[in-house]
Scaffold this motif. Structure first.
Motif, short mmCIF file in Angstrom:
data_model
loop_
_atom_site.label_atom_id
_atom_site.label_comp_id
_atom_site.label_asym_id
_atom_site.label_seq_id
_atom_site.Cartn_x
_atom_site.Cartn_y
_atom_site.Cartn_z
N VAL A 10 0.89 -1.13 -0.18
CA VAL A 10 -0.14 -0.02 0.02
C VAL A 10 0.96 1.31 0.08
CG1 VAL A 10 -1.30 1.24 1.39
CG2 VAL A 10 -1.97 -1.05 1.03
N ARG A 11 1.94 1.44 0.78
CA ARG A 11 2.53 2.46 0.82
C ARG A 11 3.53 2.69 -0.57
NH1 ARG A 11 4.04 0.98 6.38
NH2 ARG A 11 5.79 -0.20 5.78
N GLN A 12 3.97 1.61 -1.04
CA GLN A 12 4.49 1.51 -2.43
C GLN A 12 3.41 2.13 -3.41
OE1 GLN A 12 6.07 -2.09 -3.10
NE2 GLN A 12 7.70 -2.39 -1.54
N SER A 13 2.29 1.81 -3.17
CA SER A 13 1.38 2.21 -4.23
C SER A 13 1.06 3.60 -4.00
CB SER A 13 0.03 1.27 -4.28
OG SER A 13 0.04 0.08 -4.27
N ALA A 46 -20.50 -9.73 -11.16
CA ALA A 46 -19.71 -10.12 -10.06
C ALA A 46 -18.29 -9.23 -10.49
CB ALA A 46 -19.73 -11.34 -9.24
N ARG A 47 -17.96 -9.77 -11.68
CA ARG A 47 -16.76 -9.44 -12.25
C ARG A 47 -16.80 -8.02 -12.67
NH1 ARG A 47 -16.30 -14.39 -14.84
NH2 ARG A 47 -17.99 -14.00 -16.54
N ASP A 48 -17.85 -7.35 -13.19
CA ASP A 48 -17.99 -5.93 -13.15
C ASP A 48 -17.68 -5.14 -11.82
OD1 ASP A 48 -18.27 -6.23 -15.97
OD2 ASP A 48 -20.22 -6.04 -15.88
N VAL A 49 -18.42 -5.68 -10.99
CA VAL A 49 -18.36 -5.00 -9.38
C VAL A 49 -16.77 -5.12 -9.02
CG1 VAL A 49 -18.91 -5.32 -7.15
CG2 VAL A 49 -20.62 -5.29 -8.92
N VAL A 50 -16.18 -6.14 -9.20
CA VAL A 50 -14.97 -6.48 -8.48
C VAL A 50 -13.93 -5.49 -9.51
CG1 VAL A 50 -12.93 -8.08 -8.54
CG2 VAL A 50 -15.37 -8.58 -7.74
N GLN A 51 -13.89 -5.18 -10.83
CA GLN A 51 -13.05 -4.31 -11.34
C GLN A 51 -13.42 -2.97 -10.81
OE1 GLN A 51 -14.34 -4.84 -15.74
NE2 GLN A 51 -12.90 -6.64 -15.71
N GLN A 52 -14.86 -2.49 -10.76
CA GLN A 52 -14.96 -1.42 -10.27
C GLN A 52 -14.43 -1.00 -8.80
OE1 GLN A 52 -19.22 -1.11 -10.54
NE2 GLN A 52 -19.49 -0.57 -12.76
N ALA A 53 -14.57 -1.91 -7.92
CA ALA A 53 -14.09 -1.94 -6.62
C ALA A 53 -12.66 -1.77 -6.68
CB ALA A 53 -14.62 -3.36 -5.88
N PHE A 54 -11.78 -2.40 -7.46
CA PHE A 54 -10.33 -2.04 -7.57
C PHE A 54 -10.06 -0.78 -7.99
CE2 PHE A 54 -9.76 -6.96 -7.10
CZ PHE A 54 -8.77 -6.90 -6.22
N LEU A 55 -10.82 -0.34 -9.04
CA LEU A 55 -10.62 1.16 -9.26
C LEU A 55 -10.91 2.09 -8.35
CD1 LEU A 55 -12.28 0.91 -13.06
CD2 LEU A 55 -9.72 1.24 -12.42
N CYS A 56 -11.81 1.88 -7.64
CA CYS A 56 -12.34 2.75 -6.45
C CYS A 56 -11.27 2.74 -5.47
CB CYS A 56 -13.52 2.25 -6.04
SG CYS A 56 -14.22 3.33 -4.36
N ALA A 57 -10.80 1.45 -5.17
CA ALA A 57 -9.65 1.24 -4.01
C ALA A 57 -8.57 2.02 -4.46
CB ALA A 57 -9.28 -0.36 -3.96
N TYR A 58 -8.17 2.05 -5.85
CA TYR A 58 -6.89 2.63 -6.23
C TYR A 58 -6.90 4.18 -6.26
CZ TYR A 58 -2.93 3.98 -9.42
OH TYR A 58 -1.90 4.25 -9.84
N SER A 59 -8.02 4.58 -6.62
CA SER A 59 -8.33 5.84 -6.44
C SER A 59 -8.59 6.60 -5.00
CB SER A 59 -9.46 6.63 -7.22
OG SER A 59 -10.61 5.96 -6.79
N HIS A 62 -5.65 6.48 -0.59
CA HIS A 62 -4.88 7.51 0.24
C HIS A 62 -6.00 7.67 1.51
CE1 HIS A 62 -7.69 9.54 -2.32
NE2 HIS A 62 -8.05 10.44 -1.12
N LYS A 63 -7.14 7.18 1.56
CA LYS A 63 -8.10 7.34 2.71
C LYS A 63 -8.00 6.04 3.31
CE LYS A 63 -11.57 9.58 -0.32
NZ LYS A 63 -13.08 9.52 -0.85
N LEU A 64 -7.33 5.11 3.02
CA LEU A 64 -7.26 3.89 3.77
C LEU A 64 -6.23 4.39 5.06
CD1 LEU A 64 -7.25 0.74 4.44
CD2 LEU A 64 -5.35 0.45 2.80
#
Length: 179
Positions: A10-13, A46-59, A62-64
């Motif tokens: 996470v820090r590296q990301s 479910a695949r679509d939701v997971v893709q959206q979730a990873f995009l959201c997590a990436y953007s 910094h909130k984690l």
């Protein structure tokens, strides 16, 4: 799952290392998919939701607040996105009903080359899984469908291994009764 390694990734990301986030995706994609399918019972959605979730997590990385808890944080994102997808499906169905059936909602079904018996069996299992409570359904899918260990399932769900064993036992008993 190595939580210390998650923290470092996470820090590296956050420092701009895209390969570090790609490693987090590889590490958690099966968990995320199991969570989504547990909510949706629709493999493509479910695949679509997971893709959206990873995009959201990436953007929103910094909130984690606790980088070592990336898996649990991602699980929350997947669950929220799955709930949103279910609400959207309900709205589309309601709109179709309001239009007097002018719009046909296509129910996702297995490929045409599958036999009628296999389609029926899959549908029965899918329906039985939908009737399980969310905690039991998630544990069943992570353990039996994705093949995760008791420990990995427990860590991802944020519960003890004993809780996972209990959820699996209750889930199996209900599925056995229904099937």
């Amino acid at each position: 799952m190595n939580h210390q390694a998650d923290e470092a990734l996470v820090r590296q990301s956050l420092a701009g290392d895209r390969e570090a986030f790609a490693e987090l995706v590889r590490r958690y994609q099966d968990y995320a998919y199991a969570t989504a399918i547990g909510f949706l019972s629709d493999y493509d959605l479910a695949r679509d939701v997971v893709q959206q979730a990873f995009l959201c997590a990436y953007s929103d990385l910094h909130k984690l607040k606790d980088a070592a808890r990336f898996g649990g944080w991602l699980r929350g994102i997947v669950r929220n996105m799955a709930r949103r997808a279910l609400r959207e499906q309900a709205r589309v169905r309601a709109l179709a009903a309001d239009m007097g059936g002018a719009i046909e909602i296509v129910d996702p079904s297995p490929q045409p080359d599958e036999s009628a018996i296999k389609r029926e069996q899959r549908q029965l299992v899918r329906q039985a899984l939908e009737r399980l409570g969310e905690p039991n359904r998630e544990a069943i899918i992570l353990f039996y469908v994705k093949g995760l260990s008791y420990g990995d399932t427990a860590r991802y769900l944020g519960v003890t291994e004993a809780a996972v064993l209990g959820r699996l036992q209750r889930g199996r008993a209900q599925l056995k009764k229904e099937l």
